[in-house]
Design an enzyme around this catalytic site. Structure first.
Site, short mmCIF file in Angstrom:
data_model
loop_
_atom_site.label_atom_id
_atom_site.label_comp_id
_atom_site.label_asym_id
_atom_site.label_seq_id
_atom_site.Cartn_x
_atom_site.Cartn_y
_atom_site.Cartn_z
CG ASP A 1 -19.08 -83.85 47.29
OD1 ASP A 1 -18.60 -84.96 47.01
OD2 ASP A 1 -18.86 -83.24 48.36
C1 SPV Z 1 -14.55 -82.44 50.79
O1 SPV Z 1 -13.68 -81.57 50.70
O2 SPV Z 1 -15.05 -83.01 49.82
C2 SPV Z 1 -15.02 -82.87 52.12
C3 SPV Z 1 -15.03 -81.90 53.21
O3 SPV Z 1 -15.46 -84.00 52.25
S1 SPV Z 1 -16.63 -81.19 53.21
O4 SPV Z 1 -16.84 -80.57 51.92
O5 SPV Z 1 -16.66 -80.20 54.29
O6 SPV Z 1 -17.59 -82.25 53.44
MG MG Z 2 -15.92 -84.93 50.44
#
Ligand code: SPV
Ligand code: MG
Length: 303
Positions: free
Chosen positions: A74
């Protein structure tokens, strides 16, 4: 699963989040990362002990879940075109409003084009976070290097989104990472005040604490000055707080940001392991799988 639905045109879907917020003041959003999870969010309902039947109001296209489903980290590696591919899958089979996790929003010069694309698709809102450089998931907190944007530059980004959008219904939420990055309550309040001033339609305050205390303190202080500004929360780590409590503190949007992908993965791992252990599928079939008949008829072959 009932796939019979009338469908919806992009402009109607786009405006539906703003409308819902005006009518209900509190909306419940669940992540979706493909067509099937979109259908789950669209159709699932539950009847509570008091007899009330409840549903989800819309979908969150999470950067974490969209990346994880593609087995990518991510870190804004899954590019906008690919994110739009995921969105398209969900649009095809759902009607509820969609909120896009826009990560940092990237370069302002690119973001303004992307906003117009999102509007054409019928996306209701983008949430952009006040970080720069290589974005890492917020739930790493300070375990990894993450850099917050300057207030001035992030306000410029917000203003650019608001200036670029063609419809008056599209919403831009500004996500503040001050609590995640341990910059303190005052910094969170200073930033969110500035973001609202810059034109954000609402804010997201994030936290990775087990306790909701810092979010609650923020909400009490922020809402005292901005009673009508929509506030979004993502109670992934402080997961014991109830929706009633969130409502009482003035929260307008709760996002369950990753729960479908997190629950699907263990189920798939169990099945894959069971077949290896038993050298056949009978045990996995009876323990973890829906029947062939059910999967064949889960999605009817006509609308
Ligand atoms: C996501 O769901 O990608 C978010 C929320 O940005 S978090 O994973 O808590 O950053
Ligand atoms: Mg996110």
């Amino acid at each position: 699963m009932d796939i019979n639905f009338k469908g919806i045109m992009p402009n109607e879907r786009l405006g539906s989040l703003r409308k819902l917020l005006e009518e209900k003041k509190f909306v419940r959003i669940m992540e979706a990362h493909n067509g099937l999870t979109g259908r789950i969010v669209e159709t699932v309902s539950a009847t509570r002990e008091d007899g009330e039947t409840v549903t989800y109001d819309g979908m969150w296209v999470s950067s974490l879940c969209d990346s994880t489903a593609k087995a990518k980290p991510d870190i804004e590696l899954v590019d906008f075109t690919s994110r739009c591919g995921t969105i398209e899958q969900i649009l095809e089979v759902t009607t509820k409003p969609i909120i896009l996790d826009g990560d940092t929003g990237g370069k302002i010069e690119h973001l303004v084009y992307n906003v117009r694309t999102l509007e054409r698709l019928g996306i209701s809102a983008i949430i952009i976070e006040d970080k720069v450089g290589l974005k890492k998931n917020s739930l790493f907190g300070t375990d990894v290097v993450q850099q917050q944007d300057t207030i001035e530059h992030f306000c410029e980004k917000i203003a650019a989104v608001k200036a670029a959008q063609m419809t008056k219904e599209f919403m831009c939420f500004a996500r503040c990472e001050s609590l995640i990055l341990k910059q303190g309550m005052e910094d969170a309040l200073k930033r969110t005040n500035a973001y609202v001033e810059a034109g954000a339609d609402g804010i997201l305050i994030h936290s990775k604490e087990k306790s909701p205390a810092e979010v609650v303190e923020f909400l009490q202080k922020f809402k005292a000055d901005h009673p009508d500004t929509p506030v979004v929360v993502v109670p992934t780590s402080y997961n014991t707080i109830t929706e009633e409590e969130l409502k009482s503190y003035g929260v307008n949007v709760v996002i369950y940001a990753n729960h479908l992908v997190r629950s699907a993965y263990p189920a798939m791992m169990n099945t894959a392991k069971s077949i290896l252990e038993h050298q056949r599928a009978a045990e996995a079939d009876s323990e973890y799988c829906m029947s062939i008949k059910q999967i064949l008829t889960l999605i009817p072959d006509s609308l």
